[in-house]
Design a protein around this motif. Sequence first.
Motif, PDB file in Angstrom:
ATOM      1  N   PRO A  36      45.952  65.947  23.736  1.00 27.66           N
ATOM      2  CA  PRO A  36      46.597  67.206  23.337  1.00 27.66           C
ATOM      3  C   PRO A  36      46.870  67.210  21.842  1.00 27.66           C
ATOM      4  CG  PRO A  36      48.156  65.778  24.455  1.00 27.66           C
ATOM      5  CD  PRO A  36      46.822  65.101  24.535  1.00 27.66           C
ATOM      6  N   ALA A  51      49.573  68.026  20.049  1.00 24.53           N
ATOM      7  CA  ALA A  51      50.851  67.500  19.584  1.00 24.53           C
ATOM      8  C   ALA A  51      51.216  66.280  20.436  1.00 24.53           C
ATOM      9  CB  ALA A  51      51.930  68.555  19.701  1.00 24.53           C
ATOM     10  N   PRO A  52      52.028  65.372  19.906  1.00 24.45           N
ATOM     11  CA  PRO A  52      52.369  64.182  20.677  1.00 24.45           C
ATOM     12  C   PRO A  52      53.235  64.550  21.873  1.00 24.45           C
ATOM     13  CG  PRO A  52      53.737  64.308  18.736  1.00 24.45           C
ATOM     14  CD  PRO A  52      52.767  65.439  18.649  1.00 24.45           C
ATOM     15  N   LYS A  79      56.265  64.657  24.186  1.00 27.15           N
ATOM     16  CA  LYS A  79      57.704  64.567  23.887  1.00 27.15           C
ATOM     17  C   LYS A  79      58.155  63.149  24.175  1.00 27.15           C
ATOM     18  CE  LYS A  79      59.762  68.614  22.921  1.00 27.15           C
ATOM     19  NZ  LYS A  79      59.973  68.615  21.481  1.00 27.15           N
ATOM     20  N   PRO A  80      58.984  62.601  23.309  1.00 30.36           N
ATOM     21  CA  PRO A  80      59.465  61.257  23.576  1.00 30.36           C
ATOM     22  C   PRO A  80      60.114  61.186  24.955  1.00 30.36           C
ATOM     23  CG  PRO A  80      60.284  62.091  21.484  1.00 30.36           C
ATOM     24  CD  PRO A  80      59.518  63.193  22.115  1.00 30.36           C
ATOM     25  N   LEU A 105      62.424  59.242  27.024  1.00 27.88           N
ATOM     26  CA  LEU A 105      63.401  58.177  26.930  1.00 27.88           C
ATOM     27  C   LEU A 105      64.608  58.495  27.790  1.00 27.88           C
ATOM     28  CD1 LEU A 105      63.288  57.219  23.188  1.00 27.88           C
ATOM     29  CD2 LEU A 105      62.939  55.702  25.111  1.00 27.88           C
ATOM     30  N   GLN A 114      67.557  58.127  30.263  1.00 25.39           N
ATOM     31  CA  GLN A 114      68.419  56.990  30.555  1.00 25.39           C
ATOM     32  C   GLN A 114      68.153  56.547  31.985  1.00 25.39           C
ATOM     33  OE1 GLN A 114      70.547  55.273  28.510  1.00 25.39           O
ATOM     34  NE2 GLN A 114      69.406  56.486  27.028  1.00 25.39           N
ATOM     35  N   SER A 168      47.395  55.878  30.009  1.00 27.21           N
ATOM     36  CA  SER A 168      48.834  56.120  29.985  1.00 27.21           C
ATOM     37  C   SER A 168      49.580  55.495  31.157  1.00 27.21           C
ATOM     38  CB  SER A 168      49.087  57.617  29.956  1.00 27.21           C
ATOM     39  OG  SER A 168      48.425  58.213  31.043  1.00 27.21           O
ATOM     40  N   MET A 221      52.862  53.928  30.203  1.00 25.91           N
ATOM     41  CA  MET A 221      53.869  54.935  29.845  1.00 25.91           C
ATOM     42  C   MET A 221      54.445  55.588  31.108  1.00 25.91           C
ATOM     43  SD  MET A 221      54.163  54.774  26.580  1.00 25.91           S
ATOM     44  CE  MET A 221      54.792  56.279  25.838  1.00 25.91           C
ATOM     45  N   HIS A 273      56.828  53.193  32.728  1.00 29.90           N
ATOM     46  CA  HIS A 273      58.101  53.181  31.993  1.00 29.90           C
ATOM     47  C   HIS A 273      58.989  54.315  32.479  1.00 29.90           C
ATOM     48  CE1 HIS A 273      58.143  50.074  29.007  1.00 29.90           C
ATOM     49  NE2 HIS A 273      56.956  50.385  28.528  1.00 29.90           N
ATOM     50  N   GLU A 320      62.613  54.074  34.149  1.00 29.80           N
ATOM     51  CA  GLU A 320      63.791  54.715  33.553  1.00 29.80           C
ATOM     52  C   GLU A 320      64.495  55.615  34.565  1.00 29.80           C
ATOM     53  OE1 GLU A 320      62.002  56.354  30.099  1.00 29.80           O
ATOM     54  OE2 GLU A 320      62.061  54.402  29.111  1.00 29.80           O
TER      55      GLU A 320
END
Lengths: 446, 184
Positions: B7, B9-10, B12-13, B15, B17, B44, B47, B50, B54
């Motif tokens: 894509p 744009a990167p 969205k981070p 993260l 909690q 990915s 990712m 992760h 999370e």
Amino acid sequence: MTLVWPQPKTWNGKELPRILTRLFDVENGHTLAVAKQHGAYSTISKTLFDKSQFEIIQTVIESGLRGRGGAGFPTGMKWSFVPRNTGKPVYLVINADEGEPGTFKDRLCLTRDPHLLIEGMINTGYALGVRTAYVYIRGEMLPQIRALNDAIQEAYNAGLLGENIQGSGYSLDIYVHRGAGAYICGEETALINSLEGFKGQPRLKPPFPAVSGAFAAPTVVNNVETIMAVPYIVQHGAKAYRQWGTDKSPGSKLFSISGDVHKQGVYEVPLGMKYADFFDLAGGLKGEILGCIPGGSSAPVLDAKESMEATMDYECLAALKSMLGSGAVTPFNTTRDPVTILESIARFYAHESCGQCTPCREGTGYVNRILQKVAAGQGRDGDIELMKDLAESYEWTTICAFAPGAAWPVLSFIKKFRSHFDAYLAKNPQHAAGRDLKSLTPAAFM
Amino acid sequence: MSTNDQPAAPAKPVLAQPAAPGKPAAPSDQTAIIAKRWRAKRGSLIMALHEVQETYGYVPRDVALKLAPQIGVPVARIYEVLTFYNYFKTSAPGKFVVSVCTGTACHLKGSGDILANFSAQLGCKEGESTTDKLWHLQGVRCIGCCGIAPAVIVNGKVFGKLKPADVGDVIDKVLTADAAAAKV
């Protein structure tokens, strides 16, 4: 207001380099607004885009910049290996998987000045014709991941990333990829496998990543600190960069110092400085020095005399059969025990061996178990020779440089501090009985 | 291979909690959202895992099994990755995860005694959780806090320059902070 950072502005009447650490003591230096006030992104202009790709690579070659992740390979030369017009994209991958024990420079760079990394990536990306770049960052570094993601977002919003950067016609996207707790992923081909979503085991070279790396396309993997030096070189030229350092190790480098000094921390100093002077800069040694690990846990240890005489450049350490590595300096004094230091290092390498090559997987495990016996006062005559044999057997017989890095501390600690090991053996009343190898199998330790 | 399969744009981070233990989450919905976010992006899997961790604090087996077909990756590859990387957990950790750094600099400054004291005071061995699942104790590789060695991280909070005698204080501080957070 300034942030806490132990490095003084001047030392012995001379200014210290601030190529990489310009914003390390500036409050909010990690934000685009403040970074720009201090000159960030000034290369993202005619300074960069009026130069040809060839000129930039040539300038970096002339600057003598070498990889700051550990191996010290000349950066410009690495870039020049990338084949042109293959029809495949060229990827730039930043290695932010900082994990060499004792090293904590990149994490500070990422929180204090992430924009310098992004600026360096635009410079490098332009020189190599990169459209898509990645930052592979250690998964545990949550504050650093946040800081970098925020900075990337700011750069996108300001038109410094994405399509047609500042009207130059050059476009670059940056993606952040998290690691997940594997030291081996700092090795560039393991990192590439991990980036592709696989377990991070190294690939046999050749082909080198510059020819066939991420997604089978030409890929340049560079350390965070290496790329952060690029904007200065592009802006001021190779000669300005060479005002610091030595002829063969030009420029400045970040050193993380821990262990027995008064002011541990990250410092930027010119290469070629004496370790003895660096200890003084870092507040002075605590106690009487016994030895020093000069470049991260895999760098062969120096004894007291070598530590005080060595200089911080690639050549001096190579002559001492050690290495500058990641710039993690850990001096230790005579109250410390080299045997248990090595035991802790050996346990680390046994745990982090990726398991791909038998000599490394088994060898690091056996060395670790022998050291546990020795440190527990159960060493037997011949144990030290057996460790040397094992370390030599995996030193150069595997796919990647992990195994030599695991062998060198074993060989160097035994060589420099043999009497400490012998004293441990003497603690065992049965030391002369010799070793039954069955006592060293994994099962014997369950 | 073109760069167009990324894509513009990167992402969205991501993260989020970790979910508090006991907080209900609907596995199927959550898994579908995660799978959708990462499915089309090359390489990915890590990712995506992760994000699973999370959300749940670990990677539950049922989530891994559901994720596999949705993200288009065989279950065996998911477990190959999960078990290779030390950061991923396949069972629920304790509420408070105590990570004692065992890196070179921390070792020099006595991390062995710190680990031993935690083990004694919490009543569990390294790599294990307390029977009430409140605490999990682990020795970890160098966390890059060598300047404040010996260092310990409890649920993301760093405690530096510890002495063995400080272990009780750290435990108290964690419990006090948790009690204060529960009141709010």
